[in-house]
Scaffold this active site. Sequence first.
Site, PDB file in Angstrom:
ATOM      1  CB  CYS A  52      -0.901  -0.008   1.232  1.00 11.58           C
ATOM      2  SG  CYS A  52      -1.703   1.579   1.515  1.00 11.58           S
ATOM      3  CB  CYS A  55       1.094   1.396   4.777  1.00 12.60           C
ATOM      4  SG  CYS A  55      -0.469   0.492   4.975  1.00 12.60           S
ATOM      5  CG  HIS A 124      -4.040  -1.201   4.621  1.00 12.18           C
ATOM      6  ND1 HIS A 124      -3.671  -0.365   3.574  1.00 12.18           N
ATOM      7  CD2 HIS A 124      -4.664  -2.262   4.050  1.00 12.18           C
ATOM      8  CE1 HIS A 124      -4.046  -0.916   2.411  1.00 12.18           C
ATOM      9  NE2 HIS A 124      -4.657  -2.068   2.678  1.00 12.18           N
ATOM     10  CG  ASN A 190     -13.766   9.798  -4.580  1.00 15.01           C
ATOM     11  OD1 ASN A 190     -14.820  10.425  -4.490  1.00 15.01           O
ATOM     12  ND2 ASN A 190     -12.815  10.114  -5.452  1.00 15.01           N
ATOM     13  CB  SER A 198      -7.804   2.555  -6.944  1.00 18.51           C
ATOM     14  OG  SER A 198      -6.944   3.640  -6.751  1.00 18.51           O
ATOM     15  CG  HIS A 201      -4.109   3.403   4.154  1.00 19.10           C
ATOM     16  ND1 HIS A 201      -3.080   2.691   4.716  1.00 19.10           N
ATOM     17  CD2 HIS A 201      -4.283   4.483   4.958  1.00 19.10           C
ATOM     18  CE1 HIS A 201      -2.634   3.317   5.795  1.00 19.10           C
ATOM     19  NE2 HIS A 201      -3.352   4.413   5.961  1.00 19.10           N
ATOM     20  CG  HIS A 203      -6.875   7.854   0.683  1.00 15.90           C
ATOM     21  ND1 HIS A 203      -7.357   6.576   0.451  1.00 15.90           N
ATOM     22  CD2 HIS A 203      -6.857   8.464  -0.529  1.00 15.90           C
ATOM     23  CE1 HIS A 203      -7.581   6.416  -0.843  1.00 15.90           C
ATOM     24  NE2 HIS A 203      -7.311   7.542  -1.470  1.00 15.90           N
ATOM     25  CD  GLN A 205      -7.978  12.249  -4.486  1.00 14.52           C
ATOM     26  OE1 GLN A 205      -7.428  13.052  -5.238  1.00 14.52           O
ATOM     27  NE2 GLN A 205      -8.606  11.177  -4.921  1.00 14.52           N
ATOM     28  CD  GLU A 219     -23.355  23.964  -2.538  1.00 15.33           C
ATOM     29  OE1 GLU A 219     -23.590  22.764  -2.655  1.00 15.33           O
ATOM     30  OE2 GLU A 219     -22.705  24.426  -1.571  1.00 15.33           O
ATOM     31  CG  HIS A 318     -19.542  22.625  -1.087  1.00 14.50           C
ATOM     32  ND1 HIS A 318     -20.689  22.111  -1.647  1.00 14.50           N
ATOM     33  CD2 HIS A 318     -18.539  22.261  -1.925  1.00 14.50           C
ATOM     34  CE1 HIS A 318     -20.396  21.467  -2.762  1.00 14.50           C
ATOM     35  NE2 HIS A 318     -19.093  21.537  -2.947  1.00 14.50           N
ATOM     36  CG  HIS A 335     -22.893  22.941   3.096  1.00 14.21           C
ATOM     37  ND1 HIS A 335     -22.696  24.236   2.658  1.00 14.21           N
ATOM     38  CD2 HIS A 335     -23.002  22.190   1.963  1.00 14.21           C
ATOM     39  CE1 HIS A 335     -22.699  24.264   1.335  1.00 14.21           C
ATOM     40  NE2 HIS A 335     -22.876  23.041   0.884  1.00 14.21           N
ATOM     41  CE1 TYR A 355     -36.870  12.197 -17.303  1.00 10.64           C
ATOM     42  CE2 TYR A 355     -35.981  12.264 -15.078  1.00 10.64           C
ATOM     43  CZ  TYR A 355     -36.823  12.776 -16.044  1.00 10.64           C
ATOM     44  OH  TYR A 355     -37.597  13.864 -15.761  1.00 10.64           O
TER      45      TYR A 355
HETATM   46  O1  LIG Z   1      -7.684  10.495  -7.622  1.00  9.84           O
HETATM   47  P1  LIG Z   1      -8.051   9.030  -7.632  1.00  9.84           P
HETATM   48  O2  LIG Z   1      -8.462   8.523  -6.280  1.00  9.84           O
HETATM   49  O3  LIG Z   1      -7.018   8.183  -8.289  1.00  9.84           O
HETATM   50  O4  LIG Z   1      -9.351   8.941  -8.570  1.00  9.84           O
HETATM   51  C1  LIG Z   1     -10.688   9.013  -8.161  1.00  9.84           C
HETATM   52  O5  LIG Z   1     -11.061  10.322  -7.727  1.00  9.84           O
HETATM   53  C2  LIG Z   1     -10.968  11.362  -8.701  1.00  9.84           C
HETATM   54  C3  LIG Z   1     -11.507  12.635  -8.088  1.00  9.84           C
HETATM   55  O6  LIG Z   1     -12.852  12.531  -7.696  1.00  9.84           O
HETATM   56  C4  LIG Z   1     -11.707  11.005  -9.991  1.00  9.84           C
HETATM   57  O7  LIG Z   1     -11.405  11.952 -10.989  1.00  9.84           O
HETATM   58  C5  LIG Z   1     -11.326   9.609 -10.499  1.00  9.84           C
HETATM   59  O8  LIG Z   1     -12.133   9.269 -11.607  1.00  9.84           O
HETATM   60  C6  LIG Z   1     -11.517   8.603  -9.362  1.00  9.84           C
HETATM   61  O9  LIG Z   1     -11.157   7.306  -9.786  1.00  9.84           O
HETATM   62  O1  LIG Z   2     -35.993   1.985 -15.734  1.00  9.94           O
HETATM   63  P1  LIG Z   2     -34.939   0.934 -15.469  1.00  9.94           P
HETATM   64  O2  LIG Z   2     -34.263   0.471 -16.713  1.00  9.94           O
HETATM   65  O3  LIG Z   2     -35.450  -0.180 -14.609  1.00  9.94           O
HETATM   66  O4  LIG Z   2     -33.837   1.679 -14.582  1.00  9.94           O
HETATM   67  C1  LIG Z   2     -32.691   2.331 -15.057  1.00  9.94           C
HETATM   68  O5  LIG Z   2     -32.993   3.536 -15.755  1.00  9.94           O
HETATM   69  C2  LIG Z   2     -33.651   4.565 -14.999  1.00  9.94           C
HETATM   70  C3  LIG Z   2     -33.777   5.797 -15.878  1.00  9.94           C
HETATM   71  O6  LIG Z   2     -32.542   6.293 -16.314  1.00  9.94           O
HETATM   72  C4  LIG Z   2     -32.892   4.871 -13.700  1.00  9.94           C
HETATM   73  O7  LIG Z   2     -33.685   5.716 -12.898  1.00  9.94           O
HETATM   74  C5  LIG Z   2     -32.567   3.597 -12.920  1.00  9.94           C
HETATM   75  O8  LIG Z   2     -31.759   3.914 -11.807  1.00  9.94           O
HETATM   76  C6  LIG Z   2     -31.842   2.616 -13.845  1.00  9.94           C
HETATM   77  O9  LIG Z   2     -31.525   1.433 -13.165  1.00  9.94           O
END
Ligand SMILES: O=P(O)(O)O[C@H]1O[C@H](CO)[C@@H](O)[C@H](O)[C@H]1O
Ligand SMILES: O=P(O)(O)O[C@H]1O[C@H](CO)[C@@H](O)[C@H](O)[C@H]1O
Lengths: 387, 387
Positions: A52, A55, A124, A190, A198, A201, A203, A205, A219, A318, A335, A355
């Site tokens: 990792c 770590c 970890h 995330n 990915s 551990h 963390h 950002q 906002e 934010h 918030h 949708y």
């Molecule tokens: O920066 P990481 O952890 O490698 O990446 C993750 O967070 C980022 C920021 O939200 C995103 O752009 C990436 O798509 C996601 O995989």
């Molecule tokens: O209507 P479905 O195919 O069951 O559902 C899918 O499409 C919808 C419309 O984009 C979304 O709201 C659902 O989260 C998705 O799983």
Amino acid sequence: MPNEILNEISHRRYNPLRDTWVLVSPHRTKRPWQGQQESPGVIDLPQYDEKCYLCPKNKRASGDSNPDYTDCYAFVNDFSAVKEVQDDQDYKPDGAGPAGIEAELLQAKPERGKCYVLTFSRRHDLTLADMSAEEIRKVVKMWTDIYISHLSPKSPLAGLRRTIFTPPQSPSNGGKAQPEQYRHMQIFENKGAAMGCSNPHPHGQIWTQTNVPEEPGSELLNLMKYKKEKGRHMLVDYAALEIMKEERVVYQNNSFLVLCPWWATWPFEVMLLPKRHIRALVDLDDTEQAELASCIAEITRRYDNLFETSFPYSMGIHQAPLEGPEDEIESSSLHVHFYPPLLRSATVRKFLVGYEMLAEPQRDITPEQAASRLRDCGGELYRKKLK
Amino acid sequence: MPNEILNEISHRRYNPLRDTWVLVSPHRTKRPWQGQQESPGVIDLPQYDEKCYLCPKNKRASGDSNPDYTDCYAFVNDFSAVKEVQDDQDYKPDGAGPAGIEAELLQAKPERGKCYVLTFSRRHDLTLADMSAEEIRKVVKMWTDIYISHLSPKSPLAGLRRTIFTPPQSPSNGGKAQPEQYRHMQIFENKGAAMGCSNPHPHGQIWTQTNVPEEPGSELLNLMKYKKEKGRHMLVDYAALEIMKEERVVYQNNSFLVLCPWWATWPFEVMLLPKRHIRALVDLDDTEQAELASCIAEITRRYDNLFETSFPYSMGIHQAPLEGPEDEIESSSLHVHFYPPLLRSATVRKFLVGYEMLAEPQRDITPEQAASRLRDCGGELYRKKLK
Ligand SMILES: O=P(O)(O)O[C@H]1O[C@H](CO)[C@@H](O)[C@H](O)[C@H]1O
Ligand SMILES: O=P(O)(O)O[C@H]1O[C@H](CO)[C@@H](O)[C@H](O)[C@H]1O
């Protein structure tokens, strides 16, 4: 209580923070699900993983090694999305076609900034849900220190709290660049593979950049408008209203409130709101800092308890921009948003796809139903580890 | 060619259709990926599946059976997100707290509508990429028929093309409700498990509703503003500019253009644009209808060829509202968005999570790089089936 009707009929709810609407279809949870299953969150991990890059003492992609840190540790992201120094003349469109079309339709601007990674614990195998409020408070303090160290000296927020923290340097730019004053700092986490994380551990950002990006920008506009029109702060009014209404509140202590906002998009989306007007982390006194940490402990534990899994989410803070006109900073309201994707179980998520991408966000259960379930998930963490 | 610099530095690009920005970090693809792997798209399916509720003659959740249809077949969604009839007095906030706070911060409005499911083929094992342009044209015709059958008789678009098509009835409301005039029709397809699709039988959806939702609503505002200011149509100007620039064009025929828009968010996002001003599907003549179908065949085949997989995406059509003021309808510009999540391979996607949800969309490869790769993926479908 809202009219019982909102649990039965399709309706749109208004989000005054973003000035947008969300479609709510409460009856739609009855739909069977035969689609994609997420893999449940990984729980069995070693306390230390030699592979990792987060770590203590391990080597990172840059070749640097982490120190033998104890609680939190911050360093410059080895794969930063924005950078301090770059060769960034503006892109000059050549103005082809009917006068000005290209200048209008192909606009680009260089963006500079600095990205940090911040571990929440040396261990970890932990997540925020496994950590005590006291441990999480060290993370809140670190966020506050990093925020303070990037504040413009001209901001009314500068000098409110002292810190001896110096932001880590990027190995490549070390010394070369004059540190630039940035406008926006986005603190976020995330968590879980379903949210693009990915490395388990614990963390988060921090991305700091020259412009205020879309979400906090819109906002800010709506907060400033409300303040100007009513002389009060939207989120202080909103917190007071929700305390009175009760039905969307998940947890509260003296200074903070955890609630499923009226306009939530994600099934179990919550917002952490201070009860008084707080512009940024630097405004929190020691008690408030501790109570924000308690709220983070409460909500992450309840999330994990809900489906007895390590609950994935993206969360972020934010608050006031690092630099900007005084009315922007004074209208800003700290918030925290939590956006978790799970809908029905540890493996069935809500997809915001067709949708939702092409028309507008749509949700199935109501925020009131979500809040009631999260209220019922209190107490100890279901998998309580011995530490 | 844009300045070479855009392939090297972090920058923000402007999206004039939505009046928003996207962050582009071209150097960021070098990042290693140890995170979630998608399961590759399922390719080996039977031509008929007795458990599929979309195959001809099979039973659906409502108890109804599908007819023994040949090409496309439309029916009312058994789990509609909006419904024709509901007991929908407006939610009346009780105005608690400082005057009007509740009325301002807890706004809801009932939303009525009708949701259809539309199969693209009787065959369970096909996707649009497997179908010929001639077969896809039947889908385009069906979309057009459904659109026409919901147009307000007062719309300048009514009566341009005839159809004998009658929209399917929902079993429960059959006869009871006077059909209401809706404002917006969202035609879309979620393809693949990664995009929340739970049945591989080729199909799309159509949600029709009383209000214009967020995305088409903000596009409409920006299209109207451009038209008013310049006396020209934004997307006609944009198509002309991109034809001249070439580098973002993936494919074109006489009437349509497939391109990676300057402001694309998803790695391989494309837009289908008519070369002349088209307000809605009903404006297309027979040749244009066929050429739109060709573009859909081209892009879905190129998508599948790119990573040799059944490429997931959400796609949808934006066009004139079904009813509305004349300047709204005249400023509307038909176009098709494709939002595909894959980034590096059949199993590694782009996550729009933390920063993207809390700050703004961020992409790694540039739209010019994406377009160049999609141009190189032309020709036959890599898994060409014998039909
Ligand atoms: O920066 P990481 O952890 O490698 O990446 C993750 O967070 C980022 C920021 O939200 C995103 O752009 C990436 O798509 C996601 O995989
Ligand atoms: O209507 P479905 O195919 O069951 O559902 C899918 O499409 C919808 C419309 O984009 C979304 O709201 C659902 O989260 C998705 O799983």
